[in-house]
Write a protein that holds these residues in place. Structure first.
Motif, PDB file in Angstrom:
ATOM      1  N   ARG A  25       0.847  -1.190   0.000  1.00 45.48           N
ATOM      2  CA  ARG A  25       0.000   0.000   0.000  1.00 45.48           C
ATOM      3  C   ARG A  25       0.885   1.243   0.000  1.00 45.48           C
ATOM      4  N   GLN A  26       0.532   2.195  -0.801  1.00 40.70           N
ATOM      5  CA  GLN A  26       1.340   3.403  -0.892  1.00 40.70           C
ATOM      6  C   GLN A  26       0.419   4.614  -0.883  1.00 40.70           C
ATOM      7  N   ARG A  27       0.754   5.603  -0.089  1.00 38.94           N
ATOM      8  CA  ARG A  27      -0.052   6.811  -0.034  1.00 38.94           C
ATOM      9  C   ARG A  27       0.007   7.532  -1.370  1.00 38.94           C
ATOM     10  N   ARG A  28      -1.034   8.317  -1.615  1.00 40.84           N
ATOM     11  CA  ARG A  28      -1.079   9.083  -2.847  1.00 40.84           C
ATOM     12  C   ARG A  28       0.172   9.943  -2.967  1.00 40.84           C
ATOM     13  N   GLU A  39      -7.742   5.252  -2.451  1.00 44.43           N
ATOM     14  CA  GLU A  39      -7.234   4.192  -1.570  1.00 44.43           C
ATOM     15  C   GLU A  39      -8.385   3.465  -0.892  1.00 44.43           C
ATOM     16  N   ARG A  40      -9.401   4.217  -0.485  1.00 45.66           N
ATOM     17  CA  ARG A  40     -10.539   3.578   0.167  1.00 45.66           C
ATOM     18  C   ARG A  40     -11.308   2.690  -0.816  1.00 45.66           C
ATOM     19  N   ARG A  83      -4.131  -0.167  -4.201  1.00 41.87           N
ATOM     20  CA  ARG A  83      -3.026  -0.388  -3.275  1.00 41.87           C
ATOM     21  C   ARG A  83      -1.832   0.505  -3.573  1.00 41.87           C
ATOM     22  N   LYS A  84      -1.795   1.058  -4.744  1.00 37.00           N
ATOM     23  CA  LYS A  84      -0.811   2.081  -5.078  1.00 37.00           C
ATOM     24  C   LYS A  84      -1.542   3.167  -5.858  1.00 37.00           C
ATOM     25  N   VAL A  85      -1.244   4.413  -5.552  1.00 35.92           N
ATOM     26  CA  VAL A  85      -1.852   5.529  -6.261  1.00 35.92           C
ATOM     27  C   VAL A  85      -0.743   6.495  -6.650  1.00 35.92           C
TER      28      VAL A  85
END
Length: 892
Positions: A8-11, A167-168, A172-174
């Motif tokens: 998972r990666q934050r925007r 993400e919601r 998993r990556k944005v």
């Protein structure tokens, strides 16, 4: 932490520095969703960063269904096509990119659902471009020049609303690219999945459930050859193998046992040093939640672990929490041939990344029922497993480790007083040490998961029906056509021996190239030249016996037959033809022959030397008439009888006419030649027939059922020992093979007044690059065939050879005698006009068939030696039989 959480990666809103490329990491198996208004440059970005075959465009799909890429009325059908193709690609393990606006939540929801269905990660790449730029680009396109401005404005509004929720939604990556500069500077970089360690080939030592049994773990590692590193307090903090082997732990390191911290300290040290890999067990998962402050019930041994960890310092507990958080659900190793997880994993989940995959790897699956002990009934996934990769796991304690359909459970209940077990890979050797004591009383007795022992599940029609592709180690993927499989199924189901006693079928033998020698169709010069061209210098010429190909399985006793082949009340061996049929209708004949061979193996000392309780041999059973009585009577004998009845009268009439002065010289000479050819034909096939115990038919026996031996009895000429317990012997040089066989023949005890069952195979070594040696080989063949002998087979001394092009070399080339070929091609085949026609025979298909069957035979023996289940061995055996129904000239 789950595998998906690990990725998972934050925007990502940061822009690349001016002039620098910005890397966008994308998992090598994922669904990449491009998001942006029309005209934002999605197609240009996709073409620059992905292969054309990876990109699915909604516009192209619109064109496929309506012939107009801008026909919005066709969008529903177009996206049906797009989703279907994307699903097929993801199922095949292919990176897939969706090129569409995807600015609406409903469109993205379907794609995220599709990714979850195939257990891959959905990745969003957002191209957030200025409205004016999008309008300008659309205006420059002739097919979209009239696109209303409000459409772009609507796309921009929907994009802005979406950015905070991607993400919601499940991505998993944005990756967000703002403006054309960022889009131009961005470069997609595919990254290996955390569970994909196919590049690591071992060798490995895979260790089953430990459950806090530190002392037993150290004993097992010592047995495996590891040396320990210890801290100042004498505690083991690392272990390394002098030969560079890697330990792999299947999880459940903790709970129930006396020293979970000691186990963790050692395993964490080995993993940190690169000497081990570890996957999480359900007990680590629960401990990790506890260490992270989650509320959990301290049951099933967790209370003991908490008490033990309370004696450690905060730094160690934090290290344990971080270690557990970093564990990956499963690993795919050794080129995809090995999967290690905690509770097992069906093939469809191998290398996949999702919460569902992680849950199965940790807990397995249940039927929803509970047993009499109040425990969940686990779904028997291993009984249905058909995957190529071996799956090694733990979780469910069993009394012993048994292979079941290419899966192996290594949890042998050490903490319950059983043993701690490891698997050496690729050797497939099990090593275990007993528990020092019962550390924790089990809720229920240990029961094996493997129904029927190592044989695994029964054979299934789905394993062989229809078009099949068999993976082989030596020739890659080999296809079996549906019609050939159907023909093989008919033979296998109606006529073949018990498939448990049918671990191998011999391949067809490749003929030598057609000779140009006067009067010869086949000649040794071509066989020697073929091997010389393949770079094979040392060959051995072996006499070709006048019999039928036979495979003999001989077991030391009934226990050996039961342990390896699962035949509790059946015979101690088998004797069958090259199509899997039993040679004799009466099993007493087979038992007597196998018994004689068993005695010879014992006297030759081969049981002990090869460390085995069973042997599989390739051989020739004589006389040919044992198998071919019907053929002899209906075809060959009929020709001989007809010629004997016709030619004397015809020749007498011609001779009488000549005596009266009629000029029939040419006709008489021709008929005399034909009569001589017919007599030679009869003499040729008669050499392959002799009476067995005074009876011409097959399977003849004395009054007590014993097989008659002696000059007129059954003879068996073994020419290769194919396999023994835990080992395929097809890689043993021919010289060593022949030495074993000579001892076997010498050990065969002949009955009083007769000769033995076993007969030797005469042979001659030839150097293909030495003219004198080649000449000697040719002379030897001429001597063998002068009196009608069948001929010889030329084989490389070294086994499993590959030529300069990397392909398998033929394991043997047959060179048949001039007179023997009369049986094959007819009495008059040696006449110049017939030889000229026959020299146009096509050998390519036969040679290809021989090599494919050879590779499948090697595969069957390798699987047998590795202890793989019956269905895996049978898959390759069945394929050999199926290939036998390919149309090919039977005379070759």
């Amino acid at each position: 932490m789950s595998d998906t959480d690990r990725t998972r990666q934050r925007r990502d809103d940061d822009s690349a520095a001016p002039g620098q490329r910005r890397a966008l990491p994308v998992p090598d198996l994922s669904l990449v969703v491009l998001i942006g208004a029309t005209g934002s440059g999605k197609s240009t970005f996709a073409a620059r960063n992905f292969r054309p075959t990876e990109v699915l465009s909604s516009d192209v799909c619109r064109g496929l269904v309506s012939d107009d890429e801008n026909d919005q009325a066709a969008s529903g059908d177009a996206f049906d096509v797009l989703h279907y193709i994307a699903g097929k690609r993801l199922a095949a393990g292919r990176l897939t990119v969706v090129d569409a606006t995807n600015v609406q939540s409903a469109a993205r929801t379907q794609l995220v659902k599709l990714a979850r269905e195939h257990d891959v990660l959905p990745v969003a790449v957002v191209l957030d471009m200025p409205e004016a730029l999008c309008a300008e680009r659309n205006a420059a396109r002739s097919d979209r020049a009239g696109l209303p401005r409000h459409v772009i404005q609507r796309h921009q509004r929907e994009l802005r609303r979406s950015l905070r929720h991607l993400e919601r939604e499940g991505f998993r990556k944005v990756h967000v690219l703002r403006g054309p500069e960022e889009a131009e500077a961005a470069q997609v970089v595919t990254e290996r999945r955390f569970n994909d360690l196919r590049h690591l080939t071992g060798p490995f030592d895979i260790i089953g459930d430990i459950h806090g049994c530190r002392a037993e773990l150290e004993s097992l590692l010592t047995e495996l050859g590891y040396a320990f590193a210890r801290d100042a307090s004498g505690r083991a903090v690392d272990a390394v193998h002098p030969e560079g082997r890697t330990a792999v732990f299947v999880g459940d390191l903790v709970d129930r046992g006396p020293d979970s911290p000691g186990v963790l300290r050692l395993v964490m040290g080995m993993v940190a040093a690169g000497h081990a890999l570890c996957v999480p067990g359900n007990h680590e998962n629960k401990l990790g939640r506890y260490l992270n402050g989650r509320t959990v019930r301290p049951t099933h041994g967790l209370a003991e672990t908490i008490e033990q960890l309370d004696k450690e310092d905060d730094a160690f507990r934090a290290e344990v929490a971080a270690f557990i958080q970093g564990l990956v659900s499963h690993y795919v190793l050794d080129g995809g041939d090995l999967v290690v997880c905690h509770a097992g994993l069906p093939e469809k989940y191998h290398g996949r990344t999702s919460g569902r995959v992680r849950s199965f790897a940790l807990y397995g699956d249940t039927t929803g029922e509970t047993d009499e002990f109040g425990l969940p009934v686990r779904y028997p996934w291993a009984e249905e497993y058909r995957g190529r990769a071996a799956v090694v796991y733990g979780h469910t304690p069993t009394p012993r480790a048994d292979w079941l359909n290419n899966t192996l459970c290594l949890d042998t209940g050490c903490v319950f007083g059983g043993a701690m077990t490891a698997l050496r890979w690729p050797e497939r050797e099990l090593v275990d040490v007993p528990a020092e004591r019962v550390w924790y009383e089990p809720v229920k007795p240990l029961v094996s998961e493997a129904p029927g022992g190592a044989d695994g599940r029964p054979l299934d029609l789905g394993d062989v029906a229809g078009r099949r592709v068999v993976e082989t180690r030596h020739m890659g993927r080999l296809a079996v056509k549906e019609e050939n499989a159907a023909a093989a199924l008919e033979v296998m189901s109606r006529f073949a021996v018990d498939p448990r006693l049918l671990p191998y079928l011999p391949p067809a033998m490749a003929p030598c190239a057609t000779s140009k020698e006067d009067g010869y169709l086949e000649h040794p010069a071509e066989a020697f030249a073929a091997y010389r061209a393949d770079g094979v210098r040392e060959v051995v010429c072996e006499e070709k016996h006048m019999g039928s190909r036979a495979v003999v399985l001989v077991c030391r006793d009934g226990n050996a037959a039961h342990e390896r082949f699962g035949v509790p009340d059946g015979p101690d061996g088998a004797l069958y033809t090259r199509t899997g049929r039993p040679f004799f209708d009466d099993p007493r004949t087979t038992d007597a022959l196998v018994g004689r061979l068993r005695d010879a193996v014992e006297k030759a000392g081969l049981w002990a030397e090869l460390d085995t309780d069973w042997l599989l041999l390739d051989a020739e059973l004589m006389p040919w008439s044992l198998k071919a009585t019907g053929l002899l009577r209906k075809q060959y004998a009929a020709v001989g009888a007809a010629s004997a009845g016709v030619f004397p009268g015809a020749l007498g009439a011609l001779e009488a006419a000549a005596g009266r002065g009629v000029d029939v010289t040419a006709l008489l000479a021709r008929q005399q030649g034909r009569a001589a050819d017919a007599a030679a034909f009869t003499a040729a096939y008669r050499r392959y027939c002799w009476r067995v115990d005074g009876t011409a038919g097959p399977g003849a026996q004395g009054p007590s059922g014993a097989v008659a031996h002696g000059p007129s009895g059954i003879r068996l000429a073994p020419f290769q020992i194919l396999a023994a317990q835990g080992r395929s012997l097809t890689d043993v040089p021919r010289t060593a093979q022949l030495a074993w066989l000579d001892r076997l023949v010498a050990a065969d005890a002949a009955p009083e007044g007769g000769s033995g069952l076993l007969t030797t195979t005469r042979r001659l070594l030839v150097d293909t690059e030495d003219a004198a040696s080649v000449a000697a080989g040719t002379d030897w063949w001429l001597g063998l065939t002068a009196d009608g002998g069948e001929g010889m087979v030329v084989k490389p001394v070294q086994a499993r050879l590959r030529g300069a092009d990397g392909r398998l070399v033929q394991p043997g080339i047959k060179c048949r005698g001039r007179e023997y070929l009369r049986i094959v091609y007819g009495p008059e085949y040696t006449r110049p006009e017939n030889l000229s026609r026959l020299r146009a025979r096509h050998l390519g298909h036969k040679r290809s068939l021989a090599l494919r069957e050879y590779a499948l035979g090697l595969e069957a023996l390798d699987r047998l030696a590795a202890g793989e289940p019956l269905w895996r061995v049978h898959e390759a055996v069945f394929a050999v039989l199926a290939l036998e129904s390919e149309p090919v000239d039977p005379r070759l």
